[in-house]
Design an enzyme around this catalytic site. Structure first.
Site, mmCIF file in Angstrom:
data_model
loop_
_atom_site.group_PDB
_atom_site.id
_atom_site.type_symbol
_atom_site.label_atom_id
_atom_site.label_comp_id
_atom_site.label_asym_id
_atom_site.label_seq_id
_atom_site.Cartn_x
_atom_site.Cartn_y
_atom_site.Cartn_z
ATOM 1 N N ASP A 180 108.790 -136.696 -4.586
ATOM 2 C CA ASP A 180 108.200 -138.093 -4.192
ATOM 3 C C ASP A 180 107.372 -137.716 -2.907
ATOM 4 O O ASP A 180 107.957 -138.056 -1.903
ATOM 5 C CB ASP A 180 108.884 -139.204 -4.274
ATOM 6 C CG ASP A 180 108.123 -140.594 -4.379
ATOM 7 O OD1 ASP A 180 106.903 -140.524 -4.373
ATOM 8 O OD2 ASP A 180 108.818 -141.442 -4.346
ATOM 9 N N ASP A 391 99.420 -139.842 -4.528
ATOM 10 C CA ASP A 391 100.849 -140.024 -4.669
ATOM 11 C C ASP A 391 101.239 -139.341 -5.734
ATOM 12 O O ASP A 391 100.616 -139.518 -6.901
ATOM 13 C CB ASP A 391 101.110 -141.550 -5.047
ATOM 14 C CG ASP A 391 102.352 -141.972 -5.025
ATOM 15 O OD1 ASP A 391 103.493 -141.394 -4.619
ATOM 16 O OD2 ASP A 391 102.887 -143.052 -5.746
#
Length: 521
Positions: A180, A391
């Site tokens: 992430d 992201d």
């Protein structure tokens, strides 16, 4: 997805579904006046042929759900919330032999609804509050680890493996963690776990590691660093042995959380051994982490993996997200600038400026200055006026209303009106859908994003369309609209597949290159 005091929580696990992202080249010259007065930009390579067999993960999903998910876990999911060679930048999408998310339409649609609802929660939480061991040719250390789809772990994020557990081979254990870029603190579930979700790997046992140590309460990592990474400084409590330990509490915008002891240990990554790595030893954890052991934080603050290893890997990392979900197909996560064999990109890495936002310190931003759909240039007030978040943990790209409406209008004109594919009802956050029943192939206009500098990105057909129903009766434009023009746009992982995305925190730049990210191991 670290929580920050300036951020409305951080939603977690944005669930990536189907798609293959092959970049169709860089922009060259402006040509003609097609499409009734709209300017058309010529793209290096206009078309591609894609079989949706490459996107098929229904079998893996069905086996995973039937074998691994317990009824309570499934309930918790619901609680969380031939080629065109014309000048048009289109591609041919083969619909034949494709299945949607699950074999049973009703179950598949419910499952997809839950996943997209979770994705929406994350995207919303990323917004600011509104006030109305290899050595490269350059001699620099590098490490590379496989990166795969997390579908077999009940998550549609991407996962990799880290090793924890001391300085002897017998003490080391491997753990699968979600990768992430929107999170900082790396953590895994630990013994003795007070409230842990079910994971496929055994829990990490600190007692079995000779190099494990709790972070002292007076350490800077327990105060300023932890607050910057999670939004909350550590707290001190005395353990049963009488020693004080630093405890972290990490919450996400969708209600997920991890709480436990802030600790250090030796971490193994692709043959590289990292001593004294600060991570979270989670004793109470809940959320959409699937069957993984935890999370790897690749954000920008001091506690992220990138920052902690900067002296060794130079503050550079990259990934190549695989397009398929099969178990024998894998991409890569590379730390360091990499040697020639680490990157398999087919085009040079083109860089754009990395933008930092002091109000959102963990995140990576770029400027999107323009866009085209099917080669037709778009005009929108949101282009070039805002920072856009890259992201890896958000699936569906979110766009400012002006940009989304421009893209949707052009896509609808070319795909719906000109190609005459009938409309279908919207699905969840996706409002532009079509009925492609009976079609083996469809021509899909491609979205191209022009970034500041020369790092333009062209999205392949699989990044344009999201298949809801296996019979093709509901296939949607794979993008969603933000509520307000001044919210933060997000480029999700759906549009990043089959790209080498390079994050260079020292030079403050992000690079993109074409790469086949589905290596067969």
């Amino acid at each position: 997805m670290a929580a920050d005091s300036s951020i409305c929580g951080r939603a977690h696990h944005l669930l990536s579904v189907l798609a293959l992202l092959a970049v169709a080249g860089s922009f060259t010259a402006t040509s003609g006046n097609a499409h009734g007065g709209r300017s058309v930009v010529t793209v290096g390579e206009k078309t591609a042929v894609l079989s949706l067999r490459e996107l098929k993960w229904v079998t893996a999903a069905r086996k995973m759900l039937g074998r691994y998910v317990q009824p309570t876990q499934a309930q918790n999911l619901g609680e969380r919330t031939k080629p065109d060679v014309s000048r048009k930048a289109t591609t041919v999408l083969e619909l034949k032999h494709h299945s949607s998310i699950l074999n049973q339409p009703a179950g598949g649609e419910l499952y997809l609804t839950r996943l997209l609802a979770a994705d929406e929660a994350r995207a919303a939480s990323l917004q600011l509050p509104r006030s109305r061991a290899a050595v490269t040719e350059s001699g620099q250390a590098a490490a590379e680890v496989p990166l795969t789809s997390g579908i077999r772990f009940q998550t549609l994020n991407y996962v990799t493996t880290i090793a924890l557990g001391g300085d002897s081979a017998s003490a080391v254990a491997n753990f699968t963690v979600i990768v992430d870029t929107g999170s900082d603190l790396t953590w895994v579930q630990c013994k003795p776990c007070h409230a842990c979700y079910s994971q496929q790997d055994p829990l990490f046992d600190p007692a079995g590691s000779t190099t494990y140590a709790a972070v002292p309460c007076n350490a800077s990592a327990c105060a300023a660093s932890l607050k910057e990474a999670t939004g909350t400084p550590g707290t001190c409590a005395r353990s049963g042995s009488g020693s004080e330990k630093c405890y972290y509490a990490l919450g996400y915008g969708d209600g997920s959380f991890s709480r436990g002891v802030l600790a250090t240990d030796t971490v193994g990554l692709g043959g590289a051994s990292l001593e004294g790595f600060v991570f979270g030893c989670g004793l109470s954890n809940r959320g959409l982490f699937g069957g993984t052991a935890g999370l790897m934080g690749l954000g920008r603050t001091e506690l992220s993996l990138v920052s902690q290893t900067a002296s060794r890997f130079g503050g550079v990392f990259s990934y190549c997200l695989p397009a398929t979900t099969s178990g024998d197909s894998t991409g890569s996560l590379s730390l360091g600038r990499g040697k020639a064999s680490a990157y398999r990109n087919t085009t040079p890495v083109a860089y754009t400026r990395m933008i930092a936002d002091p109000a959102q310190p963990p995140f990576y931003f770029v400027n999107v200055t323009g866009a085209t759909v099917g080669g037709a240039s778009l005009t929108a007030s949101g282009l070039g006026a805002r920072n856009v978040l890259i992201d890896s943990g958000t699936v569906i790209t979110r766009l400012a209303p002006s940009v989304y409406h421009a893209i949707r209008a052009e896509f609808t004109l070319q795909f719906g009106a000109e190609a005459r594919y009938p409309a279908a009802p919207g699905f969840s956050i996706l409002d532009t859908c079509y009925n492609l029943t009976g079609h083996d192939e469809v021509k899909v206009p491609l979205l191209a994003l022009q970034l500041e500098g020369s790092a333009d990105v062209t999205v392949d057909a699989a990044g344009m369309l999201f298949m809801v129903r296996k019979d093709g009766s509901q296939v949607c434009l794979a993008m969603a609209i933000l509520s307000y023009e001044d919210q933060t746009p997000i480029i999700g992982n759906y549009q990043q597949k089959n790209k080498r995305v390079v994050y260079d925190t020292v030079e403050s730049r992000i690079g993109f290159a074409d790469e086949d990210c589905s290596y067969y191991m």
